[in-house]
Design a protein around this motif. Structure first.
Motif, mmCIF file in Angstrom:
data_model
loop_
_atom_site.group_PDB
_atom_site.id
_atom_site.type_symbol
_atom_site.label_atom_id
_atom_site.label_comp_id
_atom_site.label_asym_id
_atom_site.label_seq_id
_atom_site.Cartn_x
_atom_site.Cartn_y
_atom_site.Cartn_z
ATOM 1 N N HIS A 102 9.516 1.490 -10.620
ATOM 2 C CA HIS A 102 9.341 1.775 -9.187
ATOM 3 C C HIS A 102 8.645 3.109 -8.971
ATOM 4 N N ARG A 103 8.957 4.056 -9.863
ATOM 5 C CA ARG A 103 8.346 5.386 -9.748
ATOM 6 C C ARG A 103 7.640 5.717 -11.061
ATOM 7 N N PRO A 104 6.498 6.369 -10.991
ATOM 8 C CA PRO A 104 5.770 6.709 -12.220
ATOM 9 C C PRO A 104 6.613 7.592 -13.140
ATOM 10 N N PHE A 105 6.435 7.401 -14.449
ATOM 11 C CA PHE A 105 7.206 8.205 -15.405
ATOM 12 C C PHE A 105 6.417 8.406 -16.694
ATOM 13 N N LEU A 106 5.743 9.541 -16.811
ATOM 14 C CA LEU A 106 5.159 10.030 -18.068
ATOM 15 C C LEU A 106 4.305 9.017 -18.834
ATOM 16 N N LEU A 107 3.751 8.071 -18.144
ATOM 17 C CA LEU A 107 2.859 7.090 -18.774
ATOM 18 C C LEU A 107 1.635 6.933 -17.875
ATOM 19 N N PRO A 108 0.503 6.599 -18.452
ATOM 20 C CA PRO A 108 -0.664 6.359 -17.596
ATOM 21 C C PRO A 108 -0.419 5.145 -16.693
ATOM 22 N N THR A 109 -0.718 5.288 -15.428
ATOM 23 C CA THR A 109 -0.540 4.174 -14.486
ATOM 24 C C THR A 109 -1.772 3.280 -14.549
ATOM 25 N N ILE A 110 -1.563 2.034 -14.965
ATOM 26 C CA ILE A 110 -2.729 1.146 -15.043
ATOM 27 C C ILE A 110 -2.877 0.283 -13.786
ATOM 28 N N LEU A 111 -1.800 0.181 -13.016
ATOM 29 C CA LEU A 111 -1.918 -0.530 -11.742
ATOM 30 C C LEU A 111 -0.777 -0.099 -10.825
ATOM 31 N N ARG A 112 -1.117 0.095 -9.587
ATOM 32 C CA ARG A 112 -0.104 0.409 -8.574
ATOM 33 C C ARG A 112 -0.107 -0.758 -7.583
ATOM 34 N N LEU A 113 1.007 -1.424 -7.454
ATOM 35 C CA LEU A 113 1.075 -2.593 -6.572
ATOM 36 C C LEU A 113 1.507 -2.165 -5.174
ATOM 37 N N ASN A 114 0.702 -2.521 -4.220
ATOM 38 C CA ASN A 114 1.012 -2.219 -2.816
ATOM 39 C C ASN A 114 0.846 -3.497 -2.007
ATOM 40 N N PRO A 115 1.854 -4.351 -1.994
ATOM 41 C CA PRO A 115 1.693 -5.605 -1.251
ATOM 42 C C PRO A 115 1.467 -5.323 0.225
ATOM 43 N N ASP A 116 0.580 -6.095 0.815
ATOM 44 C CA ASP A 116 0.305 -5.899 2.231
ATOM 45 C C ASP A 116 0.475 -7.218 2.972
ATOM 46 N N LEU A 117 0.200 -7.170 4.245
ATOM 47 C CA LEU A 117 0.401 -8.345 5.086
ATOM 48 C C LEU A 117 -0.496 -9.509 4.658
ATOM 49 N N VAL B 89 3.256 0.294 -11.505
ATOM 50 C CA VAL B 89 4.161 0.910 -10.541
ATOM 51 C C VAL B 89 4.126 0.121 -9.238
ATOM 52 N N GLY B 90 5.300 -0.120 -8.686
ATOM 53 C CA GLY B 90 5.341 -0.818 -7.404
ATOM 54 C C GLY B 90 6.745 -0.855 -6.865
ATOM 55 N N PRO B 91 6.889 -0.969 -5.550
ATOM 56 C CA PRO B 91 8.222 -0.994 -4.951
ATOM 57 C C PRO B 91 8.949 -2.312 -5.236
ATOM 58 N N HIS B 92 10.211 -2.406 -4.816
ATOM 59 C CA HIS B 92 11.006 -3.630 -4.961
ATOM 60 C C HIS B 92 10.245 -4.818 -4.377
ATOM 61 N N GLY B 93 10.292 -5.929 -5.083
ATOM 62 C CA GLY B 93 9.729 -7.163 -4.540
ATOM 63 C C GLY B 93 8.220 -7.143 -4.399
#
Lengths: 247, 136
Positions: free
Chosen positions: A148-163, A51-55
């Protein structure tokens, strides 16, 4: 095919060709490796989502995963589906449109145990996603999705790009370009960290958008250094807010 | 103009006859290449391509003007000796140095090796003399 290439042209290190998924290495978050992701995928019953936002690098991550072990060592069939009217079976490069009828035809043809990777899962309608998950389970497919948004599956990684990641990617691109320029007797182009910082926030943390902005900055810099203004055309005067801190 | 790829062995030498890298439609683009430090058996094929490609913020596009393939099985092909090539430069697209888009021409030589990474080297040239686009 692997190549040893001597690039003849200088190219903007932030051009689409240079930053497309697969061309740019994926910068794994601290503590995350392809092996750890595979283990997490295995532990969740070979069902999972990234899961992660655009880009944020979801496609780049998929490309990085399937290019190396342990994902590459998977012995079954691997299907990589993207919503760009393309479906790539890595084994035989089969392609077909990413449309419901084609998709169902395809999923029915997949043998149990195959690994199915869907990039952009949330681009399929709600009911379609639900059916896809059920079909994958029924057919005992290993199923990994990016969304982009979680959907009924186990989340194995959430991407949160930072500075910090933005700096790291910018540094990587610039250092590659600098090597080429130095080898060809040209001064490297530097983009100050303050500018990367500013553009990162202007892009709302979207790394892809940031890289597009850096493309423009690099163009200005390279032309100011005389690379493209050798025909006597008037040099460009950059916007002062961008280059106040340029050394 | 020539480009040499490879630090010591193998070495690929690709050269255009003209020193000036600007060509116009109808001109003859000619040159030669040779490969040193590689036996015939190590080479699977050699591909020489005259092509253009785009670079910029959008998806890259490309077009092949002409291409040749040289196979070691062809007795006339000796990679150690200069291999000549020649083509007539087409009318379009002209080289273009824009801001969001660039069109570039190149002569690309790809040496496909058996069980080893291919070696690619290029000699760029310009088709036409369009000036670079100045920034606004």
């Amino acid at each position: 095919m692997t190549t040893v290439e001597s690039r003849a042209h200088e190219s903007n290190p932030f051009s689409a060709e240079r930053i497309r998924p697969g061309a740019l290495p994926f910068f794994f978050p601290a503590g995350v490796t392809p092996a750890s992701l595979w283990e997490q995928f295995r532990q969740s019953g070979y069902r999972g989502q990234i899961v992660g936002p655009h880009g944020s690098g979801k496609t780049s991550l998929l490309k990085a995963l399937i290019a190396g072990p342990p994902w590459k060592d998977f012995l079954g069939n691997v299907y990589f589906l993207r919503n760009r009217n393309e479906l790539t079976d890595l084994a035989d490069e089969e392609r077909c449109a990413f449309k419901p009828d084609r998709l169902w035809t395809k999923i029915r043809s997949m043998t149990a145990g195959s690994l199915v990777i869907v990039d952009g899962f949330d681009q399929i309608r709600f009911a379609g996603r639900l059916l896809f998950i059920l079909q994958a389970r029924y057919r005992r497919l290993k199923f990994l999705a990016t969304t982009h948004r979680p959907f009924l599956l186990p989340t194995i990684l959430r991407l949160n790009p930072d500075l910090d990641l933005a700096y790291e990617i910018a540094r990587h691109c610039l250092s590659e370009a600098a090597r080429w320029r130095l080898a060809h007797g040209l001064n490297p182009i530097n983009i100050p960290a303050e500018l990367v910082h500013k553009l990162y926030f202007e892009a709302n943390g979207n790394i892809r958008e940031l890289l597009f902005s850096l493309y423009d900055v690099y163009e200005v810099c390279s032309r100011q250094m005389g690379e493209a203004c050798d025909n006597g055309s008037k040099p460009y005067s950059p916007r002062s807010e961008y280059f106040d801190s340029t050394s | 103009m020539s480009i040499v790829a490879g630090d010591s062995i193998p070495t690929v030498i690709l050269r255009l006859d003209r020193d000036r890298s600007v060509y116009f439609p109808g001109d003859t683009l000619s040159g030669e290449f040779r490969i040193e430090g590689l036996s015939r058996t190590a080479i699977e094929a050699v591909e020489l391509t005259v092509l253009w490609f785009t670079e910029g913020k959008g998806t890259s596009d490309r077009g092949v003007h002409t291409a040749w393939q040289f196979l070691p099985s062809d007795r006339a092909f000796d990679p150690r000796r200069p291999q000549r090539f020649s083509t007539i430069v087409p009318r379009a697209p002209w080289s273009y140095e824009g801001i969001i888009l660039k069109i570039r021409w190149t002569v690309r030589l790809r040496v496909i090796l058996r069980g080893m990474p291919s070696i690619v080297c290029e000699v760029p040239f310009r088709l036409g003399d369009l000036p670079p686009v100045a920034l606004p």
